[in-house]
Design an enzyme around this catalytic site. Structure first.
Site, PDB file in Angstrom:
ATOM      1  N   HIS A 107       0.811  -1.215   0.000  1.00 26.84           N
ATOM      2  CA  HIS A 107       0.000   0.000   0.000  1.00 26.84           C
ATOM      3  C   HIS A 107       0.844   1.265   0.000  1.00 26.84           C
ATOM      4  CE1 HIS A 107      -3.387  -2.640   0.818  1.00 26.84           C
ATOM      5  NE2 HIS A 107      -4.139  -1.658   0.408  1.00 26.84           N
ATOM      6  N   GLY A 108       2.019   1.207   0.524  1.00 29.35           N
ATOM      7  CA  GLY A 108       2.815   2.424   0.513  1.00 29.35           C
ATOM      8  C   GLY A 108       4.163   2.226   1.150  1.00 29.35           C
TER       9      GLY A 108
END
Lengths: 478, 294
Positions: free
Chosen positions: A323-324
Site C-alpha cells: 500500500h505504501g
C-alpha cells in the site's frame, strides 16, 4: 485522467460508440490505444514502464511454456518476477529504503548520507505490476496457457478501466472475454450504468464529502478533542471505502458495458462479523492475489499452526508494504495480521469450550450486531495507522480516543459537515444492509423499471450531494 | 431499440425526480429564516445593514443593535464573503427594499475582490441577475449543470445552513467559543499576521462603485478587533490612511478595541461577547457623531 473529470466523460463518450462499431482485432487495437492514451494523459513517459512490463512478462511466459526443463522455466519466472519487482521497488520503495538506511547509518555514527531521488510514483504501478506477475506465475503453475498474441496480452495489462486502481484482474478471467463476441444488450448496459452511477455515488458523495471532515482531523489531531478525532476515524473508514469501492465499481461497470464480467472487488466489508471475513470482503482481487501468490507460496497452512500464523503475518506485512512505502502502512498490515491470528486463536478457544451463538432470534441479532461493531472497531484502529501522517500522530489519535475524557460536541468543529456525513453514512449502511438482508440486487434485476427509477434517484442524489472538485482517488497513490 | 427506450426512460425519470426534489428544496429555502433567503423572499426594509465576511458576521450583533437603537437591523455578512458578492447582495437588497439609513461594512472583505464562496449561493441564481451572471462568468460548468439539474443549485454547505435555519432566525449566528489562556500563551507574536497590508486595486474599484451608487446612505467602514499578538499595527495604519485618502471615508478602527481574550473565538474573530461589545461601541459612536443622521 480521473474518472470524475470532464476529460474522462468526453473520452468515454467517444470511446464506447467506437468500441461497438468496431469488431475483432480493430476493437482490440482501439482498446489498447485508448488505454495507453488514458494512461498517457497522466504522464506519457511512464507508458514505457507498462511497455517494459508487458514485453518482459509476455516473453517470459512464452519461454516458460515452451521449455521442458524446470530450471529454465524457473529462470524465466525469476527474470519476470525480478524485473517486475525491480521496477516497482525502484519507483515505489527506493526513497523509503534510502531514508531508512540513512537513519541506520546515522544511528551507528556512520557519516555517509545517501541521497534520495526525486521520483514521481507512477500511478497504479502496484496494480499493473501485480497483474503482470500473476499472469507469468499462473503460466509457470500450468494454470494458464500463455497468450500468443502480444496485442491481446498488452491490452490485458493496460485495459484502462482497471489500469490505475484495480481491481487486479486475472488473465484467466480477462483474456477469454477479450476475444469473445460482444453485442449491445440493453440489460447489460443498464446494469453497467447502474454500477457506474453507484460507484460515482460512493466516490463523489460519500468519500469526497467525508474527506472534508477527515483531512482536518488527521492534519492536526492535537487541536481536536476526543470526540472530534473519533468522528474523523470513523468517517475515514467510510471515506476510504467509498473512494476505493467507488473506483472499483466504476471500473467494473465500464467493463460490464463493454461486455466484460469482472468479479466484485468489495462485498459490503463493514458488515463483516470478524476480521478474517473482512479481508474476504475488502479489496477481494488483492486479498485473493495475496492468498494465491504469497500466502500459499510461502507454505500457507500446510506446515502446522505456528508456521501458518507466521505466514499470515508475513502476508499481511507485505500487504501493508504494497500500500505504501512507509512504516505506518507496514504497521497497519502487521496489526491486521495480528488481528487475524488472534481471531483464529479465539476460534480455537471457542470451539474448545463449545461456545455457540444463542438460538433466540432477538438475542442472536444483538450478538450479530455486536460482532459487526467489534470488527468495525478493529478495522478502524488499523485505519488510524493507515491514514496518519506518521506513527507519532497515530499514537496521539489513539491516546485521545483511549483517554475518553473530552467528548463535548460543542467544541467539535464542522458540525454541518458532520451532520451531512452522518446522514450519508446512515444512507449507505441502510442501502447495503437492505441488500444483504433482502438481496435487492436480484429484486432490481427482476424489476428493471424500478432499477431505472433507482438509478435516476441516485443521479439526483449525486447532483445534490456530490463534491465536484476532481479529487483524486486515494488508491491512485498505491 | 430496448436500450434507447430504457435510456429515454432514465432521462425522463431523472428530470421528474430532480424537479420534485428541487421544488421541495426551493419551498424550504423560501421558508428559511437564513439571511439571504430573507433577502430574496421577504421584504426586510431594515434601517441598518451590517455586511462583511466572517469578521463582520462575528463582530456585529444585529439583534442587539436593534434592541439598543430601536432601529430595524439585519446582518448580511457571511463567511469569506468577497467584496464582489457584497456588491451583489447590497444591490439586490436595495432593489427589493426601502433604502437603509446606515450600512456598516467590515473592511477586511476589501482585501478580497475574488469570487470565493460564490457557488454557495447558487440557490438564489434565479432570483438575482447579478448573481446568475457572476456564476455564468466564473463557473460556467456549474452554471450549465444548474440548468440541467435543478437540485444541483442546492448542492452547497449554505443550503444545509438554510435547512438548519428553517424556523430559527440566523441573526444571532455568532461564534460562541472562547479562547483559553493556554491557547493565547501559545500564540507567537505575529504568527498569524493579519492580512491588511496593501489595498487591492480591483477591490477599491468595487468599493468606490458601491459608495458612488448609494450616495444617500451613510456607509461606515469598520475594522473589527484582532487579537494583539496577531495584529500588525503598522500594516493596519498604512492600510487605513491609504483607504481614507482614496475614499474620503473614515474607518472606525476597532482593531485594538478588545484586550480581554475571553471576547475572542480565535485570533481574528470575536465571539458573542465581543460582538456585543463592538455593537455597543458602534451604537455609542453613532449617537455621539452628529454627522450621522440617525
Amino acid at each position: 485522467m480521473l474518472f470524475n473529470s470532464i476529460n474522462f466523460i468526453v473520452f468515454i463518450i467517444l470511446f464506447i460508440p467506437l468500441y461497438f462499431v468496431t469488431r475483432g482485432k480493430i476493437r482490440v487495437w482501439l482498446s489498447l490505444i485508448s488505454s495507453y492514451f488514458f494512461y498517457g494523459c497522466w504522464d506519457y513517459r511512464y507508458l514505457l514502464l507498462i511497455l517494459v512490463l508487458t514485453l518482459v512478462n509476455y516473453y517470459c511466459a512464452i519461454n516458460i511454456s515452451t521449455h521442458r526443463n524446470v530450471k529454465k522455466k524457473q529462470l524465466y519466472l525469476s527474470i519476470s518476477i525480478v524485473v517486475s519487482l525491480l521496477i516497482l521497488g525502484f519507483f515505489k520503495y527506493y526513497n523509503f529504503f534510502i531514508y531508512n538506511l540513512n537513519s541506520i547509518l546515522a544511528f551507528i555514527d556512520f557519516d555517509n548520507n545517501l541521497s534520495t531521488l526525486n521520483i514521481i510514483l507512477p500511478v497504479g504501478i502496484s496494480f499493473y505490476t501485480f497483474q503482470a506477475m500473476s499472469y507469468t506465475i499462473d503460466v509457470y503453475r500450468n494454470k494458464l496457457e500463455p497468450e500468443q498474441s502480444l496485442l491481446i496480452f498488452s491490452t490485458y495489462i493496460a485495459f484502462f478501466p482497471q489500469l490505475v486502481a484495480g481491481p487486479i484482474i486475472r488473465a484467466t478471467c480477462f483474456i477469454p472475454q477479450l476475444s469473445a463476441k460482444k453485442l449491445i444488450h440493453s440489460d447489460r448496459i443498464i446494469n453497467g450504468i447502474y454500477m457506474v452511477v453507484w460507484g460515482f455515488f460512493l466516490k463523489l458523495v460519500i468519500a469526497d464529502s467525508l474527506a472534508m471532515v477527515v483531512d482536518i482531523r488527521f492534519e492536526n489531531p492535537e487541536v481536536h478533542n476526543a470526540l472530534s478525532v473519533l468522528i474523523g476515524v470513523v468517517f475515514y473508514a467510510f471515506q476510504i471505502y467509498g473512494d476505493f469501492a467507488g473506483y472499483s465499481l466504476i471500473a467494473i461497470g465500464i467493463a460490464h458495458i463493454l461486455g466484460f464480467n469482472f468479479p466484485d472487488n468489495f462485498d459490503r466489508p463493514y458488515f463483516s462479523k470478524n476480521i478474517s471475513e473482512f479481508w474476504q470482503r475488502w479489496h477481494i482481487s488483492f486479498s485473493s492475489w495475496l492468498r494465491d501468490y504469497i500466502y500459499i507460496s510461502i507454505g500457507g497452512n500446510r506446515s502446522g499452526k505456528i508456521l501458518m500464523y507466521r505466514n499470515i503475518l508475513i502476508t499481511m506485512l507485505l500487504c501493508g508494504l504494497w500500500h505504501g512505502a512507509g512504516w505506518n502502512f507496514i504497521i497497519w498490515g502487521g496489526i491486521n495480521g495480528i488481528f487475524i491470528i488472534t481471531h483464529r486463536l479465539f476460534n480455537v478457544v471457542m470451539s474448545k469450550i463449545k461456545f455457540s451463538t444463542p438460538s433466540i432470534g432477538f438475542v442472536n441479532n444483538i450478538f450479530l450486531l455486536t460482532k459487526i461493531l467489534i470488527t468495525f472497531s478493529f478495522v478502524c484502529l488499523g485505519w488510524i495507522f493507515f491514514r496518519s501522517n506518521n506513527l507519532y500522530e497515530s499514537l496521539i489519535i489513539i491516546n485521545k480516543i483511549r483517554q475518553f475524557n473530552d467528548y463535548h460536541f460543542f467544541s467539535v468543529t464542522q458540525k454541518i459537515y458532520i451532520l451531512k456525513g452522518t446522514m450519508l453514512i446512515g444512507f449507505l449502511v441502510f442501502v447495503e444492509g437492505m441488500s444483504l438482508m433482502y438481496n435487492t440486487k436480484q429484486f432490481l434485476n427482476e424489476y428493471p423499471n424500478i432499477k431505472i427509477v433507482w438509478i435516476a434517484f441516485i443521479l439526483v442524489l449525486i447532483s445534490f450531494f456530490g463534491t465536484f472538485e476532481n479529487n483524486a482517488f486515494i488508491y491512485f497513490q498505491f | 431499440m430496448d436500450l434507447i427506450k430504457n435510456l429515454f426512460k432514465l432521462i425522463i425519470v431523472f428530470f421528474i425526480i430532480d424537479s420534485m426534489i428541487s421544488f421541495a428544496f426551493l419551498e424550504l429555502s423560501k421558508l428559511s429564516k437564513i439571511r439571504y433567503s430573507r433577502l430574496y423572499y421577504e421584504k426586510i426594509n431594515a434601517d441598518v445593514i451590517f455586511i462583511g465576511n466572517s469578521r463582520g458576521r462575528n463582530s456585529f450583533d444585529s439583534p442587539y443593535f436593534e434592541t439598543l437603537s430601536g432601529k430595524k437591523s439585519i446582518s448580511l455578512s457571511y463567511n469569506a464573503l468577497p467584496l464582489s458578492l457584497v456588491k451583489v447582495f447590497l444591490g439586490d437588497y436595495l432593489e427589493r427594499n426601502t433604502l437603509p439609513e446606515i450600512i456598516f461594512i467590515e473592511v477586511h472583505c476589501i482585501s478580497d475582490a475574488g469570487y470565493y464562496g460564490l457557488l454557495n449561493f447558487k440557490q438564489y441564481m434565479f432570483n438575482s441577475v447579478a448573481l446568475k451572471n457572476m456564476i455564468k462568468k466564473y463557473y460556467p460548468i456549474d452554471y450549465y449543470a444548474s440548468m440541467i439539474s435543478k437540485s444541483y443549485i442546492f448542492n452547497s454547505e449554505y443550503f444545509i445552513r438554510t435547512l438548519y435555519h428553517i424556523t430559527k432566525n440566523d441573526q444571532s449566528w455568532i461564534n460562541r467559543f472562547r479562547i483559553s489562556q493556554e491557547y493565547y500563551n501559545n500564540l507567537k507574536q505575529n504568527e498569524d499576521d493579519f492580512l491588511l497590508q496593501k489595498i487591492d486595486e480591483s477591490s477599491m474599484k468595487i468599493f468606490t462603485e458601491i459608495v458612488q451608487k448609494y450616495k444617500g446612505i451613510t456607509i461606515i467602514p469598520v475594522l473589527a478587533p484582532i487579537i494583539d499578538k496577531c495584529r500588525n499595527d503598522e500594516n493596519i495604519n498604512s492600510f487605513i490612511s491609504d483607504f481614507e485618502s482614496r475614499t474620503q471615508l473614515k474607518i472606525i478602527n476597532y482593531s485594538q478595541a478588545i484586550s480581554d481574550i475571553s471576547m475572542f473565538a480565535d485570533t481574528i474573530h470575536t465571539n458573542d461577547a465581543g460582538a456585543r461589545f463592538i455593537t455597543k461601541k458602534l451604537y455609542d459612536f453613532i449617537n455621539a457623531d452628529a454627522s450621522v443622521s440617525f
